[in-house]
Motif scaffolding. Structure first.
Motif, mmCIF file in Angstrom:
data_model
loop_
_atom_site.group_PDB
_atom_site.id
_atom_site.type_symbol
_atom_site.label_atom_id
_atom_site.label_comp_id
_atom_site.label_asym_id
_atom_site.label_seq_id
_atom_site.Cartn_x
_atom_site.Cartn_y
_atom_site.Cartn_z
ATOM 1 N N LEU A 69 0.829 -1.210 0.000
ATOM 2 C CA LEU A 69 0.000 0.000 0.000
ATOM 3 C C LEU A 69 0.863 1.260 0.000
ATOM 4 O O LEU A 69 0.521 2.260 -0.651
ATOM 5 N N ARG A 113 -1.934 6.993 -3.941
ATOM 6 C CA ARG A 113 -3.162 6.204 -4.051
ATOM 7 C C ARG A 113 -3.750 5.927 -2.669
ATOM 8 O O ARG A 113 -4.976 6.008 -2.476
ATOM 9 N N LEU A 114 -2.895 5.602 -1.719
ATOM 10 C CA LEU A 114 -3.374 5.301 -0.377
ATOM 11 C C LEU A 114 -4.022 6.529 0.257
ATOM 12 O O LEU A 114 -5.131 6.447 0.811
ATOM 13 N N LEU A 152 -7.345 7.292 -1.455
ATOM 14 C CA LEU A 152 -8.411 6.391 -1.004
ATOM 15 C C LEU A 152 -8.941 6.806 0.362
ATOM 16 O O LEU A 152 -10.168 6.904 0.571
ATOM 17 N N LEU A 185 -8.343 -1.683 3.745
ATOM 18 C CA LEU A 185 -7.858 -0.670 2.803
ATOM 19 C C LEU A 185 -7.509 -1.286 1.450
ATOM 20 O O LEU A 185 -7.766 -0.691 0.401
ATOM 21 N N LYS A 186 -6.935 -2.482 1.492
ATOM 22 C CA LYS A 186 -6.595 -3.161 0.240
ATOM 23 C C LYS A 186 -7.861 -3.479 -0.559
ATOM 24 O O LYS A 186 -7.910 -3.288 -1.783
ATOM 25 N N LEU A 198 -9.353 -0.270 -1.938
ATOM 26 C CA LEU A 198 -8.550 0.258 -3.044
ATOM 27 C C LEU A 198 -8.952 -0.409 -4.363
ATOM 28 O O LEU A 198 -8.991 0.242 -5.407
ATOM 29 N N SER A 201 -11.138 1.752 -7.053
ATOM 30 C CA SER A 201 -9.997 2.027 -7.940
ATOM 31 C C SER A 201 -10.296 3.069 -9.020
ATOM 32 O O SER A 201 -9.487 3.994 -9.235
ATOM 33 N N VAL A 220 -10.401 6.498 -7.376
ATOM 34 C CA VAL A 220 -9.062 6.867 -6.886
ATOM 35 C C VAL A 220 -8.175 7.303 -8.035
ATOM 36 O O VAL A 220 -7.429 8.286 -7.932
ATOM 37 N N ASN A 265 -6.434 10.867 -8.428
ATOM 38 C CA ASN A 265 -4.969 10.918 -8.506
ATOM 39 C C ASN A 265 -4.488 11.570 -9.793
ATOM 40 O O ASN A 265 -3.450 12.247 -9.804
#
Length: 427
Positions: free
Chosen positions: A55, A61-62, A65, A132-133, A136, A140, A143, A147
Motif C-alpha cells: 500500500l 493512491r493510499l 483512497l 484498505l486493500k 482500493l 480504484s 481513486v 490521482n
C-alpha cells in the motif's frame, strides 16, 4: 430522509463517526510506520507488514483512497446531523448540529484515533490494511480519477515523483545510530560510526611516516643486519638499499628466523625471502584501501606520492584499529606514551603525534584538514621553525614549544584548562 425515524438516523450518524475515526486512524498509522522495521517484518513473513508495504509503494493512491472515504463519510454525517438538528430544534437546529458535530468529529473521529494510531501504528495499520486493500480495489476508478487530477496539479508545481524515498543519508544514519540508545551497546555504536567515517580518512592520516619506519639497509654490515632482525619489534620488516626510496621489499621474521635455525642466514638468502612490495597511492580513503587489501590479499603496503617517493607505511591492522580501537590497549581510553600529564594540569606531548590520534585520545579539536602531525600544524601556523619557549594559541589551545631539534618541533606543552573556543566554533 423524512421516512427514516430519528433513532435510525442517530444510529447511522454514530456508525459514520466510527467509520470516520477508522479512516483518520488508518491514515496516521500507515504514515507513522517505521519503514525499516516494516521491511524487517515483511522479510520475516509478516503478512500485515507485506500488505502495508504494497500500500505504501504508492502513497498518493493510499492517501487518495483514505481521503475519499473520510470526506464522503464526513459529508454524509454532516447532512444527517443537520436533519436531526432541524427535527429536534427547528431552524436553530442547523447551528446546534454544526457545533455539536464539529466537536464530536474533532474529538472522536480525528484527535483521539490519530493519537492512538501515532502511539501504536502497527496495531492499527496491519489489521486496517486488509480493508484498505479491498477498498482500493473497489474504489480504484474513483481513486485513479482523483490521482490523475492531483498529479496534474503537482506537475504544475514542479513535483514529478509521487513515490516515497526512504533512503537515509550518511548523517541521518549517524543520527539513527546515536539515537539507538540501549538497543545498540555503546561500543558497537562507536564501531558503526567509525565504519561510516572510513571514507573521510585517508591512508596518510593513519600511516607510520617514513621517518619512523623500522627498516633494514641491506648494504649494511651483515652482523648489524642480523642484530636488527633479532631486535625487530615487527613481524614484517622493510628492506632497502642505502635510501628508503630504494626499497627492496618486506621480509617476514618467521622466514628470517627459519633461515637462522638452519644456519643458512645470509644477505643473499635474506633477499630471496623478500616479498614483493605493495604500493598505495597517496590520498586513498580507508574504505577503498580496506577493499583493496582484501581484493589483493595483502596486509601491508607503502604509501607513495605522485613522484613515487615513499611517504609511510600502512597495515591492515591500522585500518581495523580505526574501527574497533587499538588492539594493544584496553577498551578504556587512556593517553598514549606520547602524552604525559603534568601536575599543573598541562600535557607534555611528542609533537610528532598524529593530530587525529591526539584529538581522539584527548577529546580535543585541533584541525585535521591540513598537516597530519602537531609539529606540522605548528610550523604551518608560524611559517618558520620556532625557538624553544615560543608560545601561541592554536584552535583555542594555548601551546608552548618546549624542545626543537633537527629542524622540527619535538615537544610541546598544551594547557587545555585555558582553552578558548574560536569565534564561530561549535566546540
Amino acid at each position: 430522509m423524512e421516512a427514516i425515524s430519528t433513532s435510525v438516523l442517530v444510529i447511522i450518524l454514530f456508525v459514520l463517526i466510527i467509520i470516520s475515526a477508522y479512516f483518520s486512524g488508518s491514515e496516521t498509522a500507515m504514515m507513522s510506520l517505521n519503514r525499516y522495521r516494516l521491511r524487517h517484518l515483511a522479510n520475516n513473513g509478516h503478512k500485515g507488514a507485506k500488505r502495508a508495504i504494497r500500500l505504501l509503494e504508492r502513497p498518493d493512491r493510499l492517501i487518495g483512497l483514505i481521503l475519499i472515504g473520510n470526506n464522503l463519510v464526513n459529508i454524509l454525517a454532516s447532512a444527517i446531523a443537520t436533519i436531526l438538528g432541524i427535527r429536534l430544534f427547528g431552524d436553530v437546529g442547523v447551528a446546534i448540529a454544526t457545533g455539536v458535530l464539529t466537536l464530536v468529529v474533532l474529538v472522536f473521529a480525528e484527535v483521539t484515533p490519530k493519537t492512538v494510531a501515532a502511539l501504536h501504528p502497527e496495531r492499527i495499520a496491519f489489521p486496517s490494511s486488509v480493508l484498505l486493500k479491498a477498498l482500493l480495489v473497489l474504489l480504484s476508478p474513483l481513486v485513479k480519477i482523483v490521482n490523475f487530477i492531483t498529479s496534474t496539479f503537482l506537475r504544475l508545481l514542479g513535483i514529478r515523483s509521487v513515490k516515497a524515498d526512504d533512503a537515509l543519508s550518511q548523517e541521518e544514519l549517524r543520527t539513527v545510530v546515536h539515537e539507538a540508545g540501549a538497543l545498540i551497546p555503546q561500543r558497537h555504536q562507536e564501531m558503526l560510526l567509525s565504519i561510516m567515517d572510513l571514507e573521510k580518512v585517508t591512508v596518510e592520516d593513519i600511516m607510520i611516516p617514513r621517518s619512523d619506519l623500522y627498516a633494514i639497509n641491506v648494504n649494511d654490515d651483515f652482523s648489524r643486519i642480523n642484530k636488527q632482525v633479532i631486535q625487530s619489534p615487527h613481524t614484517r620488516v622493510l628492506l632497502y638499499r642505502d635510501n628508503i626510496d630504494d626499497a627492496v621489499g618486506f621480509v617476514h621474521l618467521r622466514d628470517a628466523l627459519r633461515l637462522q635455525s638452519k644456519q643458512q642466514f645470509s644477505k643473499s638468502s635474506l633477499l630471496r625471502a623478500v616479498k614483493e612490495i605493495y604500493f598505495i597511492p597517496e590520498g586513498t580513503p580507508l574504505n577503498v584501501q580496506l577493499a583493496n587489501f582484501q581484493q589483493n590479499k595483502e596486509r601491508i603496503g607503502l604509501v607513495v606520492d605522485e613522484y613515487g617517493d615513499i611517504q609511510g607505511l600502512v597495515t591492515l591492522e591500522d585500518i581495523l584499529e580505526e574501527i574497533v580501537g587499538d588492539f594493544t590497549t584496553s577498551m578504556i581510553t587512556t593517553p598514549s606514551e606520547d602524552i604525559n600529564q603534568q601536575q599543573d594540569g598541562s600535557f607534555l606531548i611528542d609533537a610528532t603525534i598524529n593530530i587525529r590520534d591526539l584529538n581522539k585520545e584527548m577529546d580535543w579539536h585541533f584541525p585535521i584538514d591540513g598537516p597530519k602531525t602537531l609539529n606540522g600544524l605548528i610550523l604551518e601556523y608560524l611559517e618558520e621553525i620556532p625557538e624553544p619557549n615560543t608560545s601561541m594559541r592554536l584552535s583555542g589551545y594555548p601551546l608552548e614549544v618546549v624542545e626543537v631539534a633537527d629542524n622540527m618541533v619535538k615537544t610541546v606543552r598544551v594547557m587545555p584548562q585555558h582553552y578558548k573556543a574560536p569565534k564561530g566554533s561549535r566546540n
